[in-house]
Design a protein around this motif. Structure first.
Motif, PDB file in Angstrom:
ATOM      1  N   UNK A 116      -1.538  -5.412  -2.008  1.00 11.19           N
ATOM      2  CA  UNK A 116      -1.324  -4.324  -2.960  1.00 11.19           C
ATOM      3  C   UNK A 116      -2.245  -4.478  -4.166  1.00 11.19           C
ATOM      4  N   UNK A 117      -2.456  -5.711  -4.625  1.00 15.08           N
ATOM      5  CA  UNK A 117      -3.338  -5.928  -5.771  1.00 15.08           C
ATOM      6  C   UNK A 117      -4.774  -5.525  -5.444  1.00 15.08           C
ATOM      7  N   UNK A 118      -5.211  -5.800  -4.221  1.00  9.94           N
ATOM      8  CA  UNK A 118      -6.542  -5.351  -3.811  1.00  9.94           C
ATOM      9  C   UNK A 118      -6.600  -3.838  -3.766  1.00  9.94           C
ATOM     10  N   UNK A 119      -5.558  -3.229  -3.206  1.00 11.47           N
ATOM     11  CA  UNK A 119      -5.500  -1.768  -3.152  1.00 11.47           C
ATOM     12  C   UNK A 119      -5.517  -1.171  -4.550  1.00 11.47           C
ATOM     13  N   UNK A 120      -4.815  -1.816  -5.486  1.00 11.58           N
ATOM     14  CA  UNK A 120      -4.788  -1.322  -6.865  1.00 11.58           C
ATOM     15  C   UNK A 120      -6.170  -1.374  -7.500  1.00 11.58           C
ATOM     16  N   UNK A 121      -6.960  -2.378  -7.143  1.00 10.23           N
ATOM     17  CA  UNK A 121      -8.287  -2.523  -7.737  1.00 10.23           C
ATOM     18  C   UNK A 121      -9.289  -1.510  -7.191  1.00 10.23           C
ATOM     19  N   UNK A 122      -8.989  -0.946  -6.038  1.00 10.31           N
ATOM     20  CA  UNK A 122      -9.883   0.059  -5.445  1.00 10.31           C
ATOM     21  C   UNK A 122      -9.517   1.429  -5.997  1.00 10.31           C
ATOM     22  N   UNK A 123     -10.467   2.178  -6.565  1.00  5.62           N
ATOM     23  CA  UNK A 123     -10.145   3.534  -7.054  1.00  5.62           C
ATOM     24  C   UNK A 123      -9.585   4.391  -5.914  1.00  5.62           C
ATOM     25  N   UNK A 124      -8.388   4.900  -6.119  1.00  6.60           N
ATOM     26  CA  UNK A 124      -7.724   5.634  -5.037  1.00  6.60           C
ATOM     27  C   UNK A 124      -8.504   6.863  -4.623  1.00  6.60           C
ATOM     28  N   UNK A 125      -9.048   7.586  -5.594  1.00  9.36           N
ATOM     29  CA  UNK A 125      -9.819   8.781  -5.253  1.00  9.36           C
ATOM     30  C   UNK A 125     -11.100   8.425  -4.522  1.00  9.36           C
ATOM     31  N   UNK A 126     -11.554   7.166  -4.644  1.00  5.93           N
ATOM     32  CA  UNK A 126     -12.714   6.734  -3.885  1.00  5.93           C
ATOM     33  C   UNK A 126     -12.421   6.575  -2.404  1.00  5.93           C
ATOM     34  N   UNK A 127     -11.143   6.573  -2.034  1.00  2.00           N
ATOM     35  CA  UNK A 127     -10.761   6.481  -0.625  1.00  2.00           C
ATOM     36  C   UNK A 127     -10.825   7.829   0.085  1.00  2.00           C
ATOM     37  N   UNK A 128     -11.056   8.896  -0.664  1.00  2.00           N
ATOM     38  CA  UNK A 128     -11.026  10.235  -0.067  1.00  2.00           C
ATOM     39  C   UNK A 128     -12.001  10.382   1.096  1.00  2.00           C
ATOM     40  N   UNK A 129     -13.296   9.986   0.956  1.00  2.00           N
ATOM     41  CA  UNK A 129     -14.205  10.154   2.112  1.00  2.00           C
ATOM     42  C   UNK A 129     -13.730   9.409   3.355  1.00  2.00           C
ATOM     43  N   UNK A 130     -13.210   8.196   3.163  1.00  2.00           N
ATOM     44  CA  UNK A 130     -12.735   7.417   4.308  1.00  2.00           C
ATOM     45  C   UNK A 130     -11.520   8.065   4.953  1.00  2.00           C
TER      46      UNK A 130
END
Length: 273
Positions: A116-130
């Motif tokens: 979860x901490x790794x997921x928190x560090x990744x910008x959520x909106x940056x996951x949109x293309x994936x």
């Protein structure tokens, strides 16, 4: 004539200072928005604002009435509320379950918290293309992104509250030989509720923040789509209608959560109460 000792001490006693914020003012949270609205109206009436960039409040109100009468605004609002509701429900459920698993078990914490901490560090909106590659460009990826935006603050605050429960309560439960169910009901849940409500408020706000971006990606309805189309035609009044509706939804949902929190946690004595 000598002054009695008791009377002399009474004269020496200083009045007690009131350090608390005081009584809660009625409709206090509306004061700030109303001040901003009044300043906006005064500046517009005085000609200090460019009508093309920031239309007057009455112009925005007329536009909202026209859109509502035409039926498009009602459809867009219902679509946005439905997307936000599905994503929020999934994210809330995931956040609470993961927090309980990580907070009540060292094995669960080892497997869940770091991820979860790794997921928190990744910008959520940056996951949109994936997520578009994985789930397509329909409704599923929008709901999935909103769920991620919601579950992270719910998990973080609930897990932090669980970790902060005094270990003496756990020892007391062991001495009293409480069952696992009673331990969770009588100690874990009351101890985690304050943090849970903080995460809930952040999650509710996050669902609306994510929605305004997601509805501009391959959408045919929704408030974000309405605002995106208005941008193409230079209709700042329609954009302001959408922003104001998002703001009202955010304020109302936050107020509802606060009211529920105040009712559920009425046993606490805090500055807020």
């Amino acid at each position: 004539m000598p002054v009695p000792v008791a009377e002399e001490k009474a004269h020496r006693v200083r009045p007690r200072r009131r350090l608390s914020p005081g009584r809660r003012l009625p409709a206090a949270r509306l004061a700030g928005p109303l001040v901003v609205l009044a300043a906006w109206a005064i500046a517009s009436a005085a000609g200090q604002l460019d009508p093309g960039a920031i239309p007057a409040p009455w112009t925005v109100l007329d536009t909202a009435v026209h859109l509502w009468t035409a039926g498009t605004l009602r459809t867009d609002i219902l679509t946005s509320v439905e997307r936000a509701g599905y994503g929020f429900a999934i994210g809330l459920t995931a956040g609470v379950l993961l927090a309980l698993a990580a907070g009540l078990s060292r094995t669960g914490e080892a497997l869940i918290d770091g991820t979860v901490q790794i997921n928190r560090a990744i910008p959520t909106l940056g996951l949109i293309p994936l997520f578009i590659l994985w789930l397509g460009i329909g409704e599923t990826f929008k709901i999935a992104i909103i769920a991620i935006v919601v579950y992270i603050p719910v998990y973080l605050n609930t897990h932090a509250a669980l970790s902060a429960i005094d270990s003496r309560y756990v020892e007391l439960a062991e001495v009293l030989d409480l069952s696992r169910v009673r331990f969770i009901r009588e100690i874990v849940i009351p101890g985690a509720l304050p943090g849970f409500f903080v995460g809930l408020r952040l999650g509710v706000t996050g669902s609306w923040l994510g929605l305004v971006v997601l509805e501009q990606i391959n959408a045919t309805s929704g408030l974000g789509y309405m605002m995106f189309q208005a941008q193409n035609y230079g209709r700042s009044d329609i954009i302001l209608v959408g922003l104001l509706i998002y703001g009202v939804f955010g304020l109302v949902s936050d107020t509802v959560v606060r009211l529920v929190e105040r009712r559920v946690l009425s046993w606490r004595r805090t500055l807020s109460s």
